[in-house]
Scaffold this active site. Structure first.
Site, PDB file in Angstrom:
ATOM      1  N   SER A 108      40.613  86.028 -12.139  1.00  0.00           N
ATOM      2  CA  SER A 108      40.865  84.471 -12.400  1.00  0.00           C
ATOM      3  C   SER A 108      41.540  83.742 -11.562  1.00  0.00           C
ATOM      4  CB  SER A 108      41.745  84.632 -13.843  1.00  0.00           C
ATOM      5  OG  SER A 108      43.098  85.300 -13.496  1.00  0.00           O
ATOM      6  N   HIS A 129      34.247  84.276 -13.927  1.00  0.00           N
ATOM      7  CA  HIS A 129      35.497  84.275 -14.636  1.00  0.00           C
ATOM      8  C   HIS A 129      35.224  84.039 -16.047  1.00  0.00           C
ATOM      9  CE1 HIS A 129      39.425  82.012 -15.246  1.00  0.00           C
ATOM     10  NE2 HIS A 129      39.715  83.069 -15.790  1.00  0.00           N
ATOM     11  N   GLU A 141      33.483  80.477 -15.599  1.00  0.00           N
ATOM     12  CA  GLU A 141      33.566  79.794 -14.328  1.00  0.00           C
ATOM     13  C   GLU A 141      32.743  80.629 -13.215  1.00  0.00           C
ATOM     14  OE1 GLU A 141      37.469  77.014 -14.215  1.00  0.00           O
ATOM     15  OE2 GLU A 141      37.729  79.238 -13.982  1.00  0.00           O
ATOM     16  N   ASN A 179      42.620  77.330 -14.405  1.00  0.00           N
ATOM     17  CA  ASN A 179      43.866  77.871 -13.986  1.00  0.00           C
ATOM     18  C   ASN A 179      44.657  77.040 -13.212  1.00  0.00           C
ATOM     19  OD1 ASN A 179      43.642  80.071 -15.765  1.00  0.00           O
ATOM     20  ND2 ASN A 179      43.122  81.552 -14.480  1.00  0.00           N
TER      21      ASN A 179
END
Length: 269
Positions: A108, A129, A141, A179
């Site tokens: 991540s 991800h 992702e 993130n």
């Protein structure tokens, strides 16, 4: 082409991904120990029950032999967010994988290009991800090293569609999109809580009802895990509140530990 998934890992991300693949047969999940394998088997079965009758947990074989991933066409590393651990495992996976298998990581926040180099097969590598809980979260992702082939890119996108996920190609930057934008906000909520003395539930309620967030920032940090959150914060070079580091030092990692930013009594109600 129907991919046969080989998943290396037995945690929430690994078992959630395995459950999502259970509409078709031939998938394998590797766990490090018999105990982890038993726990993963139960988690996959429980997730499939929630997903519905089209998902059969018997379509995933759980093993403790890494070589059993050798027949997989698409191998996913899904272990702890640690470069050294991931690199070591990816090197072992490259040794057992077929020449045309795609290798991937569920990182991540770490460099996909660096992890791709560790297995020596960057042309067949992708950052995949997925988000927790995997059965409910639609986004994936996709981040690629520069060397990734067009075939790898096509197959990664097709796999996401087969898993009923929405894939978005993102740059190979620490934290990708979600993130990188999310954690500064989450950390600012912790700072705000310290500055104002507001209880966690008050902040979470404000953001849920006032900003239409499904989960407030304090609860979300506890759900993600404070240890994971600190690791992601460090990877994206965000200002991680000292309170989070202090709680981690005490073993108060959030929901999985029964104590975090929310006190223990919150989790025993």
């Amino acid at each position: 082409m129907q991919e046969k998934l080989g998943i290396a890992g037995s945690g929430a991300i690994a078992t959630g991904l395995a459950a999502c693949a259970c509409r078709t047969n031939g998938h394998v999940l590797w766990a490090r120990s018999d105990t982890s394998a038993a726990r993963a088997t139960k988690a996959i079965a429980k997730a499939c029950e929630r997903l519905g009758e089209d998902y059969d947990a018997a379509n995933v074989t759980v093993t403790t032999e890494l070589a059993d991933l050798g027949d997989a066409t698409f191998i996913v590393e899904a272990i702890a967010e640690d470069t050294a651990l991931k690199s070591e495992l990816l090197g072992r996976l490259a040794d057992v994988a077929a020449d045309d298998a795609v290798l991937s990581t569920t990182t991540s926040s770490l460099s996909v290009s660096e992890l791709a180099a560790s297995c020596g097969r960057p042309e067949h590598f992708v950052g995949l991800h997925v988000f927790n809980p995997v059965p409910r979260m639609k986004l994936v992702e996709l981040a690629y090293p520069d060397e990734a082939s067009e075939d790898t890119r096509t197959r990664a996108s097709a796999l996401c569609a087969a898993l009923d996920k929405e894939a978005v190609d993102v740059p190979d930057l620490a934290g990708f999109v979600v993130n990188r934008l999310l954690f500064p906000y989450l950390f600012s909520a912790v700072d705000f809580m310290e500055q104002t003395g507001l209880p966690p539930a008050s902040i979470d309620t404000c953001m849920q009802l006032g900003a239409a967030h499904p989960m407030g920032p304090i609860a979300l940090l506890d759900y993600i895990g404070l240890d994971v959150s600190v690791a992601i914060g460090d990877a994206i070079e965000a200002d991680v509140p000292q309170q989070l580091r202090d709680l981690c030092a005490e073993g108060a990692f959030g929901r999985k530990a029964g104590r975090g930013l929310y006190p223990a009594e919150f989790y025993v109600r």
